[in-house]
Motif scaffolding. Structure first.
Motif, PDB file in Angstrom:
ATOM      1  N   ILE A  74      10.157 -11.115 -25.205  1.00 45.42           N
ATOM      2  CA  ILE A  74       9.288 -10.645 -24.132  1.00 45.42           C
ATOM      3  C   ILE A  74       9.125  -9.136 -24.130  1.00 45.42           C
ATOM      4  N   SER A  75       7.941  -8.759 -23.834  1.00 50.18           N
ATOM      5  CA  SER A  75       7.575  -7.251 -23.893  1.00 50.18           C
ATOM      6  C   SER A  75       7.842  -6.712 -22.485  1.00 50.18           C
ATOM      7  N   GLU A  76       7.624  -7.273 -21.437  1.00 48.02           N
ATOM      8  CA  GLU A  76       7.816  -6.719 -20.104  1.00 48.02           C
ATOM      9  C   GLU A  76       8.572  -7.718 -19.265  1.00 48.02           C
ATOM     10  N   PHE A  77       9.131  -7.181 -17.948  1.00 46.29           N
ATOM     11  CA  PHE A  77       9.527  -8.170 -16.985  1.00 46.29           C
ATOM     12  C   PHE A  77       9.446  -7.372 -15.724  1.00 46.29           C
ATOM     13  N   LEU A  78       9.498  -7.934 -14.449  1.00 45.25           N
ATOM     14  CA  LEU A  78       9.654  -7.349 -13.237  1.00 45.25           C
ATOM     15  C   LEU A  78      11.027  -7.350 -12.587  1.00 45.25           C
ATOM     16  N   SER A  79      11.500  -6.269 -11.996  1.00 43.70           N
ATOM     17  CA  SER A  79      12.753  -6.190 -11.382  1.00 43.70           C
ATOM     18  C   SER A  79      12.208  -6.004  -9.895  1.00 43.70           C
ATOM     19  N   LEU A  80      12.810  -6.969  -8.984  1.00 49.06           N
ATOM     20  CA  LEU A  80      12.435  -6.975  -7.592  1.00 49.06           C
ATOM     21  C   LEU A  80      13.289  -6.677  -6.787  1.00 49.06           C
ATOM     22  N   THR A  81      13.701  -5.975  -5.750  1.00 47.94           N
ATOM     23  CA  THR A  81      14.533  -5.891  -4.447  1.00 47.94           C
ATOM     24  C   THR A  81      13.677  -6.114  -3.355  1.00 47.94           C
ATOM     25  N   LEU A  82      14.380  -7.188  -2.525  1.00 48.15           N
ATOM     26  CA  LEU A  82      13.615  -7.797  -1.251  1.00 48.15           C
ATOM     27  C   LEU A  82      14.715  -7.649  -0.492  1.00 48.15           C
ATOM     28  N   ASP A  83      14.137  -7.111   0.867  1.00 52.27           N
ATOM     29  CA  ASP A  83      15.007  -7.277   2.151  1.00 52.27           C
ATOM     30  C   ASP A  83      14.039  -7.461   3.491  1.00 52.27           C
ATOM     31  N   ASP A  84      14.454  -7.854   4.242  1.00 56.20           N
ATOM     32  CA  ASP A  84      13.939  -8.018   5.618  1.00 56.20           C
ATOM     33  C   ASP A  84      14.820  -8.634   6.804  1.00 56.20           C
ATOM     34  N   PRO A  85      14.727  -8.183   7.832  1.00 53.57           N
ATOM     35  CA  PRO A  85      15.821  -8.215   9.007  1.00 53.57           C
ATOM     36  C   PRO A  85      15.737  -9.952   9.080  1.00 53.57           C
ATOM     37  N   SER A  86      14.769 -10.705   8.827  1.00 53.84           N
ATOM     38  CA  SER A  86      14.966 -12.348   8.687  1.00 53.84           C
ATOM     39  C   SER A  86      15.846 -12.796   7.492  1.00 53.84           C
ATOM     40  N   PHE A  87      15.943 -12.149   6.592  1.00 53.13           N
ATOM     41  CA  PHE A  87      16.863 -12.545   5.388  1.00 53.13           C
ATOM     42  C   PHE A  87      18.173 -12.396   5.718  1.00 53.13           C
ATOM     43  N   PRO A  88      19.210 -13.485   5.182  1.00 52.80           N
ATOM     44  CA  PRO A  88      20.407 -13.526   5.620  1.00 52.80           C
ATOM     45  C   PRO A  88      21.209 -12.282   4.722  1.00 52.80           C
ATOM     46  N   HIS A  89      20.597 -11.703   3.785  1.00 50.60           N
ATOM     47  CA  HIS A  89      20.997 -10.740   2.877  1.00 50.60           C
ATOM     48  C   HIS A  89      19.849 -10.267   1.950  1.00 50.60           C
ATOM     49  N   PRO A  90      19.919  -9.048   1.304  1.00 50.33           N
ATOM     50  CA  PRO A  90      18.890  -8.324   0.301  1.00 50.33           C
ATOM     51  C   PRO A  90      19.197  -9.714  -0.936  1.00 50.33           C
ATOM     52  N   LEU A  91      17.775  -9.589  -1.601  1.00 50.74           N
ATOM     53  CA  LEU A  91      17.537 -10.312  -2.909  1.00 50.74           C
ATOM     54  C   LEU A  91      17.306  -9.382  -3.960  1.00 50.74           C
ATOM     55  N   ASN A  92      18.221  -9.483  -4.971  1.00 55.12           N
ATOM     56  CA  ASN A  92      17.890  -8.632  -6.235  1.00 55.12           C
ATOM     57  C   ASN A  92      17.396  -9.851  -7.271  1.00 55.12           C
ATOM     58  N   VAL A  93      16.178  -9.857  -7.681  1.00 55.88           N
ATOM     59  CA  VAL A  93      15.655 -10.919  -8.599  1.00 55.88           C
ATOM     60  C   VAL A  93      14.942 -10.286  -9.723  1.00 55.88           C
ATOM     61  N   ALA A  94      14.551 -11.116 -10.624  1.00 52.75           N
ATOM     62  CA  ALA A  94      13.639 -10.690 -11.917  1.00 52.75           C
ATOM     63  C   ALA A  94      12.670 -11.643 -11.973  1.00 52.75           C
ATOM     64  N   ALA A  95      11.494 -11.313 -12.564  1.00 51.67           N
ATOM     65  CA  ALA A  95      10.272 -12.172 -12.775  1.00 51.67           C
ATOM     66  C   ALA A  95      10.006 -11.988 -14.459  1.00 51.67           C
ATOM     67  N   PHE A  96       9.965 -13.087 -14.826  1.00 51.00           N
ATOM     68  CA  PHE A  96       9.781 -13.077 -16.480  1.00 51.00           C
ATOM     69  C   PHE A  96       8.305 -13.779 -16.778  1.00 51.00           C
TER      70      PHE A  96
END
Length: 110
Positions: A74-96
């Motif tokens: 792959i030539s690129e990807f996305l690294s995402l950090t998501l958080d919100d008071p409604s989430f049980p915990h922050p999410l660190n995910v990647a998109a390919f």
């Protein structure tokens, strides 16, 4: 890695954007990635916005990155950090990139 969502790459006013969703047992949210316009390489490339029924809420940030390995498929990807008071915990995910303008959002426990 577990696939927990998808994104579609599109152009809006000449800028690259993404829209899609993330679904887990606790979270089911439609999202859009909006360019920040920040040119600092350490700053997020996108704001992650949750699409609600009557409002939009910023729930995180995403960085467009290039793989460090020269033999990467792959030539690129996305690294995402998501958080919100409604989430049980922050999410660190990647998109390919998958095919065409489709991307898969993956999660892996560290």
């Amino acid at each position: 890695m577990t696939i927990i969502g998808q994104l579609t790459d599109y152009s809006y006013n000449g800028e690259r954007c993404f829209s899609g969703h993330i679904s887990t047992l606790d979270i089911n949210v439609q999202i859009r990635l909006v360019p920040t316009g920040n040119k600092n390489p350490d700053a997020p490339t996108y704001e992650v916005v949750a699409l609600g029924k009557q409002q939009e809420s910023k729930i995180g940030a995403a960085w467009l990155k290039r793989p460090n390995k020269p033999d990467s498929k792959i030539s690129e990807f996305l690294s995402l950090t998501l958080d919100d008071p409604s989430f049980p915990h922050p999410l660190n995910v990647a998109a390919f990139p998958k095919a065409g303008d489709e991307w898969e959002i993956s999660w892996r426990r560290r």
